[in-house]
Design an enzyme around this catalytic site. Structure first.
Site, PDB file in Angstrom:
ATOM      1  N   ASP A  32      67.280 120.649  68.712  1.00 34.33           N
ATOM      2  CA  ASP A  32      66.039 120.542  67.947  1.00 34.33           C
ATOM      3  C   ASP A  32      65.781 121.764  67.061  1.00 34.33           C
ATOM      4  O   ASP A  32      64.780 122.475  67.229  1.00 34.33           O
ATOM      5  CB  ASP A  32      64.862 120.323  68.917  1.00 34.33           C
ATOM      6  CG  ASP A  32      65.121 119.133  69.830  1.00 34.33           C
ATOM      7  OD1 ASP A  32      65.638 118.121  69.348  1.00 34.33           O
ATOM      8  OD2 ASP A  32      64.823 119.245  71.032  1.00 34.33           O
ATOM      9  N   ASP A  61      75.678 145.737  75.261  1.00 29.42           N
ATOM     10  CA  ASP A  61      74.352 145.744  74.641  1.00 29.42           C
ATOM     11  C   ASP A  61      74.416 145.846  73.123  1.00 29.42           C
ATOM     12  O   ASP A  61      73.769 145.077  72.406  1.00 29.42           O
ATOM     13  CB  ASP A  61      73.543 146.925  75.207  1.00 29.42           C
ATOM     14  CG  ASP A  61      72.125 146.940  74.658  1.00 29.42           C
ATOM     15  OD1 ASP A  61      71.621 145.866  74.280  1.00 29.42           O
ATOM     16  OD2 ASP A  61      71.524 148.021  74.601  1.00 29.42           O
ATOM     17  N   GLU A  97      62.438 109.465  65.536  1.00 27.27           N
ATOM     18  CA  GLU A  97      61.649 110.612  66.009  1.00 27.27           C
ATOM     19  C   GLU A  97      62.024 111.811  65.152  1.00 27.27           C
ATOM     20  O   GLU A  97      62.738 111.680  64.161  1.00 27.27           O
ATOM     21  CB  GLU A  97      61.965 110.889  67.480  1.00 27.27           C
ATOM     22  CG  GLU A  97      63.443 111.190  67.707  1.00 27.27           C
ATOM     23  CD  GLU A  97      63.832 111.342  69.159  1.00 27.27           C
ATOM     24  OE1 GLU A  97      62.990 111.098  70.033  1.00 27.27           O
ATOM     25  OE2 GLU A  97      64.985 111.724  69.406  1.00 27.27           O
ATOM     26  N   GLU A 101      74.825 140.757  70.881  1.00 26.98           N
ATOM     27  CA  GLU A 101      74.547 139.314  70.916  1.00 26.98           C
ATOM     28  C   GLU A 101      74.421 138.746  69.501  1.00 26.98           C
ATOM     29  O   GLU A 101      73.779 137.720  69.289  1.00 26.98           O
ATOM     30  CB  GLU A 101      73.298 139.027  71.753  1.00 26.98           C
ATOM     31  CG  GLU A 101      72.010 139.672  71.278  1.00 26.98           C
ATOM     32  CD  GLU A 101      71.795 141.097  71.773  1.00 26.98           C
ATOM     33  OE1 GLU A 101      72.757 141.691  72.270  1.00 26.98           O
ATOM     34  OE2 GLU A 101      70.680 141.626  71.647  1.00 26.98           O
TER      35      GLU A 101
END
Ligand code: FUB
Length: 447
Positions: free
Chosen positions: A37, A441, A200, A325
């Site tokens: 979505d 990190d 939808e 990330e």
């Protein structure tokens, strides 16, 4: 260890096929979680991609929170984790059902419209697109009836400042939102007739004086259809498909933006799940493709996600602190919140890779310093830095030293051979077979 990870070995053959594809089709956009979505929003020079989140062990819909990813080039995406969840709504009566949301900015505030399946549509507000999002109402904004009717809100603000919220399955409803964006005036109106093949997931916007409603069409499989109108309140004329339904997928759900001179349609598929199993589970993934308009404002059909090629609309600057990330491709890896805040890359195993696309090393040759903030229990791991592919030129290797545990981050450095020009940058992880090597990190290159 999650199911994706345990089956990763079995999927090695599929991976061999998919990895080279990843640099081209990049389907899906996110590989570390199941996302669905898509609700992209452009703010300043950045795409904020809000998504729903199918849990790794979902069979049917198992959806607890809403995620955020950002990009400035359409191919490298930074994971910001969950920015809201069912817990953001004290009135939520179910522990499942964080369905298709959309975020829109007005007067410096960011409004997130969230359907809680079977519980109405709520709205959250934040001062920043990164959140924190809080519930100003303490009750649903809209709640008509069980069970599917009050889902999938889309909000758009017309040139005269009037905001509209549309939603629903199998009907489409709309209301006129007040300027505060958390209340509405007048009645809820049922769109009549509903655009042909509408299922939808409406996504409404205006372009060149024409109103567009894209939607999940036909079922099942679902494609993406669209209708146009001369007015935000209709009548809507169905124009056809943006993406035809195909047996290669099942659900779909559109989000459309203009960014850096191009238009993109986002949607969803099951292509990540397919690496793992041919079985059906609601574990979906967001993809995107460039979309083109005809001169009369109608939309050209886009092929299935895997058959499109997403080009970067910018280069990636490695000479700054980069969150680990951030990636174009990282199948097999996971991301997770760090104990002290922020997100890190976890579940790093021998043989896995993390790729960034279109990294601009500049024109000056010479050695570089690579700095990485990592957490490792016992070292015994290497991070190879390569150009273009996992077999590409080796710029250098960081031998990971123990830091005292997977939650204890330390900066570690090594020297890299210089690189010039624009290349994909591929981090290759090496270490003991089956071991969780380290958590990561951030990193940085210095000339
Ligand atoms: O993701 C849950 C529901 O599935 C959405 O609200 C619908 O649009 C469909 O994608």
């Amino acid at each position: 260890m999650n199911r994706i990870k345990t089956l990763a070995g079995l999927a090695a053959v599929a991976l061999t096929v998919l990895q080279p594809l990843a640099g081209h089709a990049q389907d899906p956009l996110i590989q570390t979680k199941y996302t669905a979505d898509p609700a992209p929003m452009v703010h300043n020079d950045t795409i904020f991609l809000y998504t729903t989140h199918d849990e790794d062990d979902a069979d049917g819909f198992k959806m607890l929170d809403w995620l955020l990813y950002t990009s400035t080039d359409m191919v490298n995406w930074t994971d910001h984790g969950a920015v809201a969840s069912l817990k953001s709504f004290k009135w939520a009566v179910r522990d499942n059902g964080a369905w298709a949301e959309q975020v829109i900015e007005r007067n410096g505030k960011f409004y997130m419209y969230c359907p809680l399946h079977g519980n109405g549509i709520g709205v959250l507000v934040a001062d920043s697109p990164y959140g924190p999002f809080t519930d100003p109402l303490g009750k649903p904004l809209v709640w008509q009836k069980e069970h599917w009717e009050d889902i999938d809100p889309t909000v758009f603000i017309d040139d005269d400042g009037q905001a509209y919220m549309y939603w629903g399955n199998p009907n489409v409803y709309y209301v006129k939102l007040n300027e505060d964006m958390i209340s509405y005036s007048g009645d809820i109106v049922k769109v009549d007739p509903v655009p042909e093949h509408y299922q939808e997931g409406p996504w409404c916007y205006k372009r060149n004086g024409k109103y567009y409603m894209a939607f999940a069409s036909t079922c099942c499989p679902e494609g993406i259809g669209y209708a146009m109108s001369d007015s935000p309140t209709g009548p809507w004329t169905t124009k056809g498909y943006i993406m035809r339904p195909t047996d290669r997928s099942r659900g779909n759900h559109p989000g459309i933006i203009d960014y850096k001179g191009k238009t993109y349609v986002f949607g969803l598929n099951y292509d990540l799940l397919r690496i793992e199993t041919p079985d059906h589970h609601e574990r979906r993934s967001v993809s995107a493709a460039e979309m083109h308009y005809n001169a009369d404002g109608t939309i050209q059909e886009v092929p299935y996600w895997k058959d499109t090629r997403l080009e970067p609309v910018g280069t990636f600057d490695p000479y700054r602190r980069v969150q680990a990330e951030t990636m174009a491709w990282g199948y097999g890896l996971k991301t997770a919140p760090k104990a002290d805040g922020g997100i890190c890359v976890t579940n790093i195993h021998n043989g896995e890779t993390l790729r960034l696309r279109a990294v601009d090393f500049g024109s000056r040759a010479g050695t570089m310093t690579f700095l990485a903030s990592v957490a490792s229990a016992d070292g015994n791991a290497r991070l190879e830095v390569r150009l273009d592919s996992a077999e590409g030129p080796l710029l250098g290797t960081l031998d990971i030293q123990p830091t005292g545990g997977l939650d204890t981050y330390r900066e570690q450095t090594c020297t890299l051979q210089g690189a010039t020009g624009v290349h994909d940058l591929v981090f290759c992880f090496r270490g003991g077979e089956g071991m969780e090597l380290f958590n990561w990190d951030s990193w940085e290159l210095r000339k």
